[in-house]
Design a protein around this motif. Sequence first.
Motif, PDB file in Angstrom:
ATOM      1  N   VAL A 586       0.828  -1.209   0.000  1.00  0.00           N
ATOM      2  CA  VAL A 586       0.000   0.000   0.000  1.00  0.00           C
ATOM      3  C   VAL A 586       0.863   1.260   0.000  1.00  0.00           C
ATOM      4  O   VAL A 586       0.603   2.219  -0.741  1.00  0.00           O
ATOM      5  CB  VAL A 586      -0.946  -0.016   1.221  1.00  0.00           C
ATOM      6  N   LEU A 587       1.923   1.268   0.801  1.00  0.00           N
ATOM      7  CA  LEU A 587       2.750   2.471   0.936  1.00  0.00           C
ATOM      8  C   LEU A 587       3.573   2.758  -0.301  1.00  0.00           C
ATOM      9  O   LEU A 587       3.943   3.914  -0.544  1.00  0.00           O
ATOM     10  CB  LEU A 587       3.680   2.333   2.146  1.00  0.00           C
ATOM     11  N   SER A 588       3.883   1.740  -1.092  1.00  0.00           N
ATOM     12  CA  SER A 588       4.771   1.954  -2.229  1.00  0.00           C
ATOM     13  C   SER A 588       4.034   1.997  -3.560  1.00  0.00           C
ATOM     14  O   SER A 588       4.655   2.025  -4.610  1.00  0.00           O
ATOM     15  CB  SER A 588       5.835   0.842  -2.271  1.00  0.00           C
ATOM     16  N   ALA A 589       2.695   2.017  -3.528  1.00  0.00           N
ATOM     17  CA  ALA A 589       1.920   1.942  -4.769  1.00  0.00           C
ATOM     18  C   ALA A 589       1.458   3.300  -5.275  1.00  0.00           C
ATOM     19  O   ALA A 589       0.850   3.380  -6.333  1.00  0.00           O
ATOM     20  CB  ALA A 589       0.703   1.038  -4.564  1.00  0.00           C
ATOM     21  N   GLY A 590       1.695   4.375  -4.554  1.00  0.00           N
ATOM     22  CA  GLY A 590       1.234   5.683  -4.992  1.00  0.00           C
ATOM     23  C   GLY A 590       0.964   6.594  -3.817  1.00  0.00           C
ATOM     24  O   GLY A 590       1.316   6.286  -2.680  1.00  0.00           O
ATOM     25  N   ARG A 591       0.291   7.712  -4.064  1.00  0.00           N
ATOM     26  CA  ARG A 591       0.131   8.736  -3.034  1.00  0.00           C
ATOM     27  C   ARG A 591      -1.192   8.668  -2.279  1.00  0.00           C
ATOM     28  O   ARG A 591      -1.261   9.037  -1.117  1.00  0.00           O
ATOM     29  CB  ARG A 591       0.264  10.127  -3.672  1.00  0.00           C
ATOM     30  N   ALA A 593      -3.404   6.272  -1.059  1.00  0.00           N
ATOM     31  CA  ALA A 593      -3.561   5.440   0.139  1.00  0.00           C
ATOM     32  C   ALA A 593      -2.635   5.878   1.271  1.00  0.00           C
ATOM     33  O   ALA A 593      -3.086   6.002   2.417  1.00  0.00           O
ATOM     34  CB  ALA A 593      -3.346   3.965  -0.203  1.00  0.00           C
ATOM     35  N   PRO A 594      -1.332   6.153   1.017  1.00  0.00           N
ATOM     36  CA  PRO A 594      -0.480   6.641   2.113  1.00  0.00           C
ATOM     37  C   PRO A 594      -0.966   7.960   2.696  1.00  0.00           C
ATOM     38  O   PRO A 594      -0.905   8.165   3.915  1.00  0.00           O
ATOM     39  CB  PRO A 594       0.896   6.791   1.449  1.00  0.00           C
ATOM     40  N   ASP A 595      -1.438   8.877   1.839  1.00  0.00           N
ATOM     41  CA  ASP A 595      -1.943  10.166   2.358  1.00  0.00           C
ATOM     42  C   ASP A 595      -3.148   9.939   3.268  1.00  0.00           C
ATOM     43  O   ASP A 595      -3.268  10.572   4.329  1.00  0.00           O
ATOM     44  CB  ASP A 595      -2.323  11.092   1.199  1.00  0.00           C
ATOM     45  N   LEU A 596      -4.045   9.060   2.862  1.00  0.00           N
ATOM     46  CA  LEU A 596      -5.200   8.736   3.705  1.00  0.00           C
ATOM     47  C   LEU A 596      -4.752   8.108   5.014  1.00  0.00           C
ATOM     48  O   LEU A 596      -5.278   8.431   6.087  1.00  0.00           O
ATOM     49  CB  LEU A 596      -6.139   7.788   2.964  1.00  0.00           C
ATOM     50  N   LEU A 597      -3.764   7.214   4.939  1.00  0.00           N
ATOM     51  CA  LEU A 597      -3.295   6.510   6.134  1.00  0.00           C
ATOM     52  C   LEU A 597      -2.623   7.474   7.100  1.00  0.00           C
ATOM     53  O   LEU A 597      -2.814   7.369   8.321  1.00  0.00           O
ATOM     54  CB  LEU A 597      -2.328   5.403   5.727  1.00  0.00           C
ATOM     55  N   LEU A 598      -1.854   8.405   6.592  1.00  0.00           N
ATOM     56  CA  LEU A 598      -1.172   9.350   7.472  1.00  0.00           C
ATOM     57  C   LEU A 598      -2.162  10.294   8.153  1.00  0.00           C
ATOM     58  O   LEU A 598      -1.870  10.845   9.208  1.00  0.00           O
ATOM     59  CB  LEU A 598      -0.133  10.152   6.682  1.00  0.00           C
ATOM     60  N   ALA A 641     -16.722  14.821  11.320  1.00  0.00           N
ATOM     61  CA  ALA A 641     -16.847  13.434  11.776  1.00  0.00           C
ATOM     62  C   ALA A 641     -17.218  12.516  10.622  1.00  0.00           C
ATOM     63  O   ALA A 641     -16.682  11.404  10.488  1.00  0.00           O
ATOM     64  CB  ALA A 641     -17.896  13.348  12.877  1.00  0.00           C
ATOM     65  N   ALA A 642     -18.128  12.956   9.757  1.00  0.00           N
ATOM     66  CA  ALA A 642     -18.506  12.157   8.592  1.00  0.00           C
ATOM     67  C   ALA A 642     -17.312  11.965   7.667  1.00  0.00           C
ATOM     68  O   ALA A 642     -17.097  10.888   7.102  1.00  0.00           O
ATOM     69  CB  ALA A 642     -19.650  12.823   7.843  1.00  0.00           C
ATOM     70  N   ARG A 643     -16.505  13.024   7.531  1.00  0.00           N
ATOM     71  CA  ARG A 643     -15.306  12.913   6.697  1.00  0.00           C
ATOM     72  C   ARG A 643     -14.305  11.917   7.287  1.00  0.00           C
ATOM     73  O   ARG A 643     -13.582  11.239   6.563  1.00  0.00           O
ATOM     74  CB  ARG A 643     -14.625  14.280   6.573  1.00  0.00           C
ATOM     75  N   GLY A 644     -14.248  11.847   8.630  1.00  0.00           N
ATOM     76  CA  GLY A 644     -13.359  10.885   9.260  1.00  0.00           C
ATOM     77  C   GLY A 644     -13.721   9.455   8.887  1.00  0.00           C
ATOM     78  O   GLY A 644     -12.852   8.626   8.594  1.00  0.00           O
ATOM     79  N   VAL A 645     -15.024   9.161   8.881  1.00  0.00           N
ATOM     80  CA  VAL A 645     -15.475   7.835   8.450  1.00  0.00           C
ATOM     81  C   VAL A 645     -15.133   7.618   6.979  1.00  0.00           C
ATOM     82  O   VAL A 645     -14.632   6.561   6.588  1.00  0.00           O
ATOM     83  CB  VAL A 645     -16.995   7.682   8.676  1.00  0.00           C
ATOM     84  N   ARG A 646     -15.368   8.645   6.160  1.00  0.00           N
ATOM     85  CA  ARG A 646     -15.093   8.520   4.722  1.00  0.00           C
ATOM     86  C   ARG A 646     -13.609   8.283   4.477  1.00  0.00           C
ATOM     87  O   ARG A 646     -13.220   7.475   3.626  1.00  0.00           O
ATOM     88  CB  ARG A 646     -15.553   9.786   4.005  1.00  0.00           C
ATOM     89  N   ARG A 647     -12.761   8.969   5.232  1.00  0.00           N
ATOM     90  CA  ARG A 647     -11.306   8.819   5.072  1.00  0.00           C
ATOM     91  C   ARG A 647     -10.880   7.380   5.355  1.00  0.00           C
ATOM     92  O   ARG A 647     -10.142   6.773   4.583  1.00  0.00           O
ATOM     93  CB  ARG A 647     -10.603   9.780   6.027  1.00  0.00           C
ATOM     94  N   ARG A 648     -11.373   6.850   6.475  1.00  0.00           N
ATOM     95  CA  ARG A 648     -11.010   5.478   6.833  1.00  0.00           C
ATOM     96  C   ARG A 648     -11.505   4.484   5.794  1.00  0.00           C
ATOM     97  O   ARG A 648     -10.782   3.565   5.394  1.00  0.00           O
ATOM     98  CB  ARG A 648     -11.611   5.141   8.199  1.00  0.00           C
ATOM     99  N   GLU A 649     -12.741   4.676   5.334  1.00  0.00           N
ATOM    100  CA  GLU A 649     -13.309   3.718   4.390  1.00  0.00           C
ATOM    101  C   GLU A 649     -12.709   3.853   2.999  1.00  0.00           C
ATOM    102  O   GLU A 649     -12.593   2.862   2.280  1.00  0.00           O
ATOM    103  CB  GLU A 649     -14.834   3.890   4.339  1.00  0.00           C
TER     104      GLU A 649
END
Length: 995
Positions: A586-591, A593-598, A641-649
């Motif tokens: 996930v971390l090495s495949a592009g920007r 997913a890592p941006d969401l994870l951070l 708060a809704a955006r937090g759920v969207r970010r995780r999903e």
Amino acid sequence: MTVPGRRSSTFSRLLRHGFTDPSAAERLLDLEELAALRDDSVLLDALGGTADPDLALRGLVRLVEAQPEAERPALTTTLLSAKPFRDRLLGVLGASEALADHLARHPHDWQALVTYEAADLHPGVADFERGLAEADDPVSLRVAYRRCLLALAARDVCGTTHVAQTAAELADLATATLRAALALAKAAAPEDAAQCRLAVIAMGKCGGHELNYVSDVDVIFVGEPAEGADEGKAVQAATRLASHLMRICSETTVEGTIWPVDANLRPEGRNGPLVRTLSSHLAYYQRWAKTWEFQALLKARAVAGDPELGAAYIDAVSPLVWQAAERENFVPDVQKMRRRVIDNIPAAQVERELKLGPGGLRDVEFAVQLLQLVHGRSDATLHSGTTLDALAALAAGGYVGRADAAQLDDAYRFLRAMEHRIQLYRLRRTHLVPEGEADLRRLGRSLGLRTDPVAELNKEWKRHAAVVRRLHEKLFYRPLLDAVAQLAPGEIRLSPKAAGQRLEALGYADPSAALRHLEALSSGVSRKAAIQRTLLPVLLGWFADSADPDAGLLGFRKVSDALGKTPWYLRLLRDEGAAAENLARVLSAGRLAPDLLLRAPEAVALLGDPEGLKPRGRDHLEQEVLAAVGRADGAEQAVAAARGVRRRELFRTAAADLIRSYGTEDSPREPDPGALVDRVGKAVTDLNAATLAGALRAAVRAEWGDELPTRFAVIGMGRFGGHELGYGSDADVLFVHEPREGVDEQEAARAANRVVTEMRRLLQLPTADPPLLIDADLRPEGKSGPMVRTLKSYEAYYRRWSLVWEAQALLRAEPMAGDAELGARFIELADPLRYPVEGLGEDAVREIRRLKARMETERLPRGADPTLHAKLGRGGLSDVEWTVQLLQMRHGWAEPGLRTTRTREALAAAHAAGLLATEEAQILDEAWVLATRVRNAVMLVRGRAGDTFPSEPRELAAVGRYLGYGPGHVGEMVDDYRRITRRARAVVEERFYGA
């Protein structure tokens, strides 16, 4: 004679003290030989504290009866006056029928239990050698061995030693016995002794200082000629000495046997020579040895014979042991061997097998040994042959979680204690848990379980076995272990210079920056740094297996920094399934997913859960979003708060997409690209629908509380209504409302417009997350029309003014948020427009074709290559979708399968209805799926939406990896795209334009 009145009180006391046959016990206590003991309550209390009071009393009677009459007072006096001796003697008699037999045959040996000094608590090899020193033949050696065993067992059953100390003492006693047996063999053949040097190497549990009461003692013999002797004759002499040693220990005499000496772990097993020279051993191990033989050598320890030769053997084979993990298929071979052991257990015994069965002792030992052999190549602290010591070292080094290690340690000690007490009873080699009630009761009481010994024993046994089974599966089969084993030794611990060279060879563009990241992650002596040093060599390889290793390592450092104080993070990567490899992919495949994870680093936990990458349904998501909105203090906090759920999903969806696209050890590559596209489209659509529902609830609560004056619904259009959203798609919508009963229409309209304005404002607040933009340009009259209308207004407009393109747009209309009943009524209104009875007239068909041709001419960006634009280019999304939509509008009234908002479903229905040939349907489907994946790939790689292939080489390579093209094949990818879309355009020309 029984004293009148005493029987009933004694009977009840015996029952209270744990006797199961108080009548027989009363008769024994009435014997003349126990006259000096029968009235002493201390004795009865001591008997009640044993594993089996009935057995202890019978053994005591036999011992007293065996004493010469003049010597009985010495025994009884000591028994009554010395509590340590009393506990030792009765403890042994209550736990071991075999040792009671020994005392009956050798009545003076009870004196071995009298001594109770500090030096006696934990004797070593030298102490045992003194105990065996007077033995001058095999029979007397057996007697002396049992005498030593008697004292050892007494310390065990009284709790003076714990189970690991007992096992170590048994190994030391075995060492002393092997030395004594070798001395007897040499004394019997002094001419052989003079010709050779012979070393005895202990293997298995004896070598590991963890022997059982009754076990084969595994050995290997090494022989060399004495100075000036012929090698061939010396080996023959050493073989005769070794054979005699084995007979002395193994043969049955009037005093029974000591234990079998087993030399089958030697090179070539029972088919090989019993004794080899050191050079012969090494030649075999270097050329012919199998994986299991190196695993066995892990416990090798020189115990008898020539000490210099023994040390030379250990020094020579040790490096081979710690190189074994480099053998091809090492980890799978060890895992297969463990499975074979279980498969060979008779079905009737597998549930009672304490050693070999699932959740048994061997599960702990194999897991520990495998971890040792893999990680011990670069960490000498793991070089222990003792299971519990090695387990502690693995935990200290961060290779095993401390909680896991503590549970395994506890379970192993309990299971070994069970094994010891089972064998101690009759001194027989067995690992089966008994089935009889009396045996289980004695076993349970011997382990301190007194309330309900049988039930408590079964409960504790099953609990510990379940722990072992779970942790064995977790540790023994984790993918990281095989990955570490496949590294070359120099790749595990790297010097800065070597690390720089390796990073450059792996494809890191900036090795010096990568080295700084490695240093920051792994320097120091903390447990965190130790675990990182285990993870990083493997992760570096996984990062390198991507288009941008540098980005992967940088992302890993950022995530590790963000979660540095979180206790579960590194433990998850080390222990849980494929979490580490998933994170690396996930971390090495592009920007994206890592941006969401951070932004939400705790989402790393999703990567270690087998269910973690499965998308959550729309109902579940909407429920969670609405609950979060309900807890928020204001509208802006609610949407955050809704955006937090969207970010995780979004991260969950992107991570699953990447992992299934790349493929990992634990999750093979998805063979059907269409399935990937469908999963992403549905997941993002459901997520955006839930987010809009949350924004709508937040906007209503801000001004009206629980209920808006007008009923309100959001209708999804375009790819939103088609459940085909990509990561960067806007949400095309229509807004519809209907005044509630008694509410003025103008008031309702004002309320509906304010809600729309507030929803758009809230969703446009600045954020680092991928935006969710609302696009309402497909509404009646387009940008110049009102943002929201009543249902009646829509009906009037569509009846009088709608154009054919607006009916076409309604093909994808589907309610997404708000009032469900109002949304359903809007769909009832749309159906006659999008699926006109008798289909489209020729004028309408010509108009649709004209609009499509105009769009191709005017909307394709200037300078864009029309053969590579995924949306508007030749054979791209627009071509396929307009072709399918024309079929829907022309035939949907007659073909129910065409009445769907989803492109691929409509395409399949058109083929099923005979409107498209099989090849045509396949060509269009393949092009649409590929174009959709290209757009998703661009968003995943660049972190922003795009409709064509990136020009930057690393980004283009990353898109290629996502689409299944390996390094150096991006040209092939572009050629394939052009070929597939060219074929699709040919179908479009015929089926859409009628060419």
